[in-house]
Design a protein around this motif. Structure first.
Motif, mmCIF file in Angstrom:
data_model
loop_
_atom_site.group_PDB
_atom_site.id
_atom_site.type_symbol
_atom_site.label_atom_id
_atom_site.label_comp_id
_atom_site.label_asym_id
_atom_site.label_seq_id
_atom_site.Cartn_x
_atom_site.Cartn_y
_atom_site.Cartn_z
ATOM 1 N N GLN A 56 -14.532 14.134 16.836
ATOM 2 C CA GLN A 56 -15.557 15.177 16.708
ATOM 3 C C GLN A 56 -15.015 16.389 15.968
ATOM 4 O OE1 GLN A 56 -17.153 16.514 20.455
ATOM 5 N NE2 GLN A 56 -18.799 17.679 19.513
ATOM 6 N N ALA A 57 -13.776 16.782 16.265
ATOM 7 C CA ALA A 57 -13.193 17.954 15.623
ATOM 8 C C ALA A 57 -13.079 17.784 14.118
ATOM 9 C CB ALA A 57 -11.821 18.248 16.224
ATOM 10 N N ILE A 58 -12.821 16.554 13.672
ATOM 11 C CA ILE A 58 -12.640 16.294 12.241
ATOM 12 C C ILE A 58 -13.966 15.955 11.563
ATOM 13 C CG2 ILE A 58 -11.451 14.746 10.597
ATOM 14 C CD1 ILE A 58 -9.121 14.661 12.553
ATOM 15 N N GLY A 59 -14.994 15.733 12.367
ATOM 16 C CA GLY A 59 -16.322 15.615 11.785
ATOM 17 C C GLY A 59 -16.855 14.211 11.623
ATOM 18 N N VAL A 60 -16.424 13.291 12.491
ATOM 19 C CA VAL A 60 -16.992 11.941 12.485
ATOM 20 C C VAL A 60 -17.477 11.626 13.899
ATOM 21 C CG1 VAL A 60 -15.519 11.168 10.602
ATOM 22 C CG2 VAL A 60 -14.777 10.792 12.957
ATOM 23 N N TYR A 61 -18.377 10.644 13.995
ATOM 24 C CA TYR A 61 -18.930 10.260 15.290
ATOM 25 C C TYR A 61 -18.055 9.167 15.896
ATOM 26 C CZ TYR A 61 -22.273 8.725 18.825
ATOM 27 O OH TYR A 61 -22.883 8.397 20.016
ATOM 28 N N TYR B 135 -24.226 -0.117 15.576
ATOM 29 C CA TYR B 135 -23.626 0.775 14.596
ATOM 30 C C TYR B 135 -22.765 0.012 13.593
ATOM 31 C CZ TYR B 135 -24.714 4.324 18.150
ATOM 32 O OH TYR B 135 -25.353 5.121 19.062
ATOM 33 N N GLU B 136 -22.721 0.533 12.386
ATOM 34 C CA GLU B 136 -21.800 0.015 11.374
ATOM 35 C C GLU B 136 -20.493 0.786 11.466
ATOM 36 O OE1 GLU B 136 -23.336 -0.103 7.442
ATOM 37 O OE2 GLU B 136 -25.106 -1.295 7.976
ATOM 38 N N VAL B 137 -19.438 0.096 11.817
ATOM 39 C CA VAL B 137 -18.121 0.705 11.973
ATOM 40 C C VAL B 137 -17.150 0.004 11.039
ATOM 41 C CG1 VAL B 137 -16.189 1.121 13.540
ATOM 42 C CG2 VAL B 137 -18.554 1.354 14.370
ATOM 43 N N GLU B 138 -16.409 0.792 10.273
ATOM 44 C CA GLU B 138 -15.393 0.226 9.384
ATOM 45 C C GLU B 138 -13.993 0.459 9.927
ATOM 46 O OE1 GLU B 138 -13.950 0.383 4.674
ATOM 47 O OE2 GLU B 138 -15.450 1.817 5.427
ATOM 48 N N PHE B 139 -13.729 1.693 10.387
ATOM 49 C CA PHE B 139 -12.380 2.059 10.823
ATOM 50 C C PHE B 139 -12.312 2.205 12.337
ATOM 51 C CE2 PHE B 139 -12.633 3.624 6.442
ATOM 52 C CZ PHE B 139 -11.489 3.053 5.909
ATOM 53 N N ILE B 140 -11.269 1.636 12.926
ATOM 54 C CA ILE B 140 -11.034 1.760 14.360
ATOM 55 C C ILE B 140 -9.579 2.116 14.603
ATOM 56 C CG2 ILE B 140 -12.764 -0.046 14.769
ATOM 57 C CD1 ILE B 140 -10.370 -1.841 15.711
ATOM 58 N N LYS B 141 -9.310 2.586 15.817
ATOM 59 C CA LYS B 141 -7.927 2.733 16.260
ATOM 60 C C LYS B 141 -7.780 2.024 17.593
ATOM 61 C CE LYS B 141 -6.258 5.427 19.022
ATOM 62 N NZ LYS B 141 -5.461 6.433 19.742
ATOM 63 N N THR B 142 -6.601 1.502 17.842
ATOM 64 C CA THR B 142 -6.303 0.942 19.147
ATOM 65 C C THR B 142 -5.191 1.759 19.787
ATOM 66 O OG1 THR B 142 -4.589 -0.636 18.422
ATOM 67 C CG2 THR B 142 -6.896 -1.353 18.293
ATOM 68 N N GLY B 143 -5.315 1.892 21.099
ATOM 69 C CA GLY B 143 -4.282 2.568 21.869
ATOM 70 C C GLY B 143 -3.730 1.619 22.911
ATOM 71 N N ALA C 273 -10.190 9.138 11.482
ATOM 72 C CA ALA C 273 -11.261 10.051 11.096
ATOM 73 C C ALA C 273 -11.171 10.428 9.617
ATOM 74 C CB ALA C 273 -11.217 11.308 11.960
ATOM 75 N N TYR C 274 -9.974 10.727 9.163
ATOM 76 C CA TYR C 274 -9.817 11.088 7.745
ATOM 77 C C TYR C 274 -10.062 9.896 6.824
ATOM 78 C CZ TYR C 274 -8.056 15.740 8.895
ATOM 79 O OH TYR C 274 -7.950 17.035 9.335
ATOM 80 N N LEU C 275 -9.673 8.702 7.255
ATOM 81 C CA LEU C 275 -9.981 7.504 6.468
ATOM 82 C C LEU C 275 -11.496 7.327 6.344
ATOM 83 C CD1 LEU C 275 -7.356 4.977 7.895
ATOM 84 C CD2 LEU C 275 -7.501 5.719 5.513
ATOM 85 N N ALA C 276 -12.204 7.518 7.442
ATOM 86 C CA ALA C 276 -13.656 7.357 7.432
ATOM 87 C C ALA C 276 -14.332 8.367 6.515
ATOM 88 C CB ALA C 276 -14.206 7.482 8.850
ATOM 89 N N LYS C 277 -13.677 9.502 6.299
ATOM 90 C CA LYS C 277 -14.236 10.526 5.410
ATOM 91 C C LYS C 277 -13.850 10.305 3.956
ATOM 92 C CE LYS C 277 -14.938 14.678 6.999
ATOM 93 N NZ LYS C 277 -14.770 16.060 7.531
ATOM 94 N N GLY C 278 -13.202 9.177 3.675
ATOM 95 C CA GLY C 278 -12.945 8.795 2.293
ATOM 96 C C GLY C 278 -11.580 9.127 1.756
ATOM 97 N N ASN C 279 -10.666 9.584 2.602
ATOM 98 C CA ASN C 279 -9.309 9.879 2.151
ATOM 99 C C ASN C 279 -8.492 8.602 2.010
ATOM 100 O OD1 ASN C 279 -8.911 13.057 2.428
ATOM 101 N ND2 ASN C 279 -10.155 12.363 4.159
ATOM 102 N N THR C 280 -7.483 8.649 1.151
ATOM 103 C CA THR C 280 -6.555 7.529 1.042
ATOM 104 C C THR C 280 -5.725 7.432 2.315
ATOM 105 O OG1 THR C 280 -4.747 8.834 0.096
ATOM 106 C CG2 THR C 280 -6.372 7.887 -1.455
ATOM 107 N N LEU C 281 -5.032 6.316 2.491
ATOM 108 C CA LEU C 281 -4.201 6.149 3.673
ATOM 109 C C LEU C 281 -3.101 7.204 3.719
ATOM 110 C CD1 LEU C 281 -3.493 4.560 6.199
ATOM 111 C CD2 LEU C 281 -2.186 2.971 4.767
ATOM 112 N N GLU C 282 -2.429 7.437 2.608
ATOM 113 C CA GLU C 282 -1.358 8.433 2.596
ATOM 114 C C GLU C 282 -1.886 9.828 2.884
ATOM 115 O OE1 GLU C 282 2.118 10.301 -0.331
ATOM 116 O OE2 GLU C 282 1.171 8.392 -0.852
ATOM 117 N N ASP C 283 -2.986 10.216 2.249
ATOM 118 C CA ASP C 283 -3.557 11.542 2.498
ATOM 119 C C ASP C 283 -4.023 11.680 3.939
ATOM 120 O OD1 ASP C 283 -3.058 12.385 -0.062
ATOM 121 O OD2 ASP C 283 -5.103 12.058 -0.791
#
Length: 244
Positions: free
Chosen positions: A25-30, A68-76, A209-219
């Motif tokens: 939420q802080a970075i601006g994705v749901y 929902y359409e989800v592309e990026f996930i994280k696992t913990g 979150a940053y990947l979902a906003k279109g950033n490269t992996l390194e960025d």
């Protein structure tokens, strides 16, 4: 932009699914959240873990991805080899792009599982991941290689089976980033604080979150390192409204 966390629940909300949702939420994705285990813990002490049945974890994932359409996930925290195998199958089934935080031990020092998960992570999950984010201890378990120096971290990064960042909180702030075999170092000043509970969760969630906003992996990695650093520095860890 909708993303997903698959992790445990920390009732103190400093780690796990709850803090991942705050970071999204802080970075601006749901953010959506799949629960793999309940824990009783706080930033200073770990009490116990109650894993969720694999079939119910599967139903949680299916129910979210039905809507929902989800592309990026994280696992913990994935708790067991069986859950790791399940998540690996779901990644393939839904063509998900996964950032894996190979959680095995709580910040407070408690073992989050009764299993040695390194073998299962290496065999089933990491080959399907776009990135893993181990700390020094986790990287040592994944590689069976002792890390004492920056040079050791570089060697270990080359032994991990997918792109990775070995975080440097226990290595003088030296973060080792290995993408497609290209190694870069980002050193950060260490901050003296007790406000470190769930740092790995927040880092991996921020990267997603940053990947979902279109950033490269390194960025995405570099922005996330800055995000977590500023959160710790300002004492509002996990709730910083990102301006990066």
């Amino acid at each position: 932009m909708i993303v997903m966390s698959i992790a445990g629940v920390d009732p103190s909300a400093g780690a796990g699914v709850l803090t991942d949702i705050k970071t999204f939420q802080a970075i601006g994705v749901y953010g959506t959240g799949i629960v793999t285990a309940l824990t009783a813990q706080n930033p200073y002490k770990f009490f116990s873990t109650l894993p969720i049945d694999e079939e119910y974890i599967s139903e949680q994932i299916d129910s979210v991805l039905d809507a929902y359409e989800v592309e990026f996930i994280k696992t913990g925290m994935l708790y067991s080899p069986e859950i790791i195998k399940l998540i690996s199958k779901k990644i393939k089934e839904y063509n998900l792009k996964a950032v894996v935080d190979p959680v095995m031990v709580a910040t407070s020092g408690g073992d989050l599982t009764k299993h040695d998960l390194a073998e299962s992570l290496n065999k089933y999950l990491l080959p399907k991941a776009i990135l893993t984010t181990p700390n020094i201890t986790e990287a040592e378990r994944l590689t069976d290689f002792e890390i004492k120096t920056a040079e050791d971290a570089i060697k270990a990064s080359k032994k991990i089976v997918c792109n990775n960042i070995i975080t440097g909180g226990h290595l003088d702030g030296i973060n080792t980033i290995n993408i497609e075999g290209n190694v870069k170092i980002k050193k950060q000043e260490l901050i003296k604080t007790d406000n470190l509970h769930g740092t790995g969760c927040n880092l991996s969630a921020a990267i997603v979150a940053y990947l979902a906003k279109g950033n490269t992996l390194e960025d995405s990695i570099l922005k996330s390192l800055d995000y977590v650093y500023e959160s710790i520095k300002n004492g509002n860890y996990g709730t910083l409204i990102a301006k990066l």
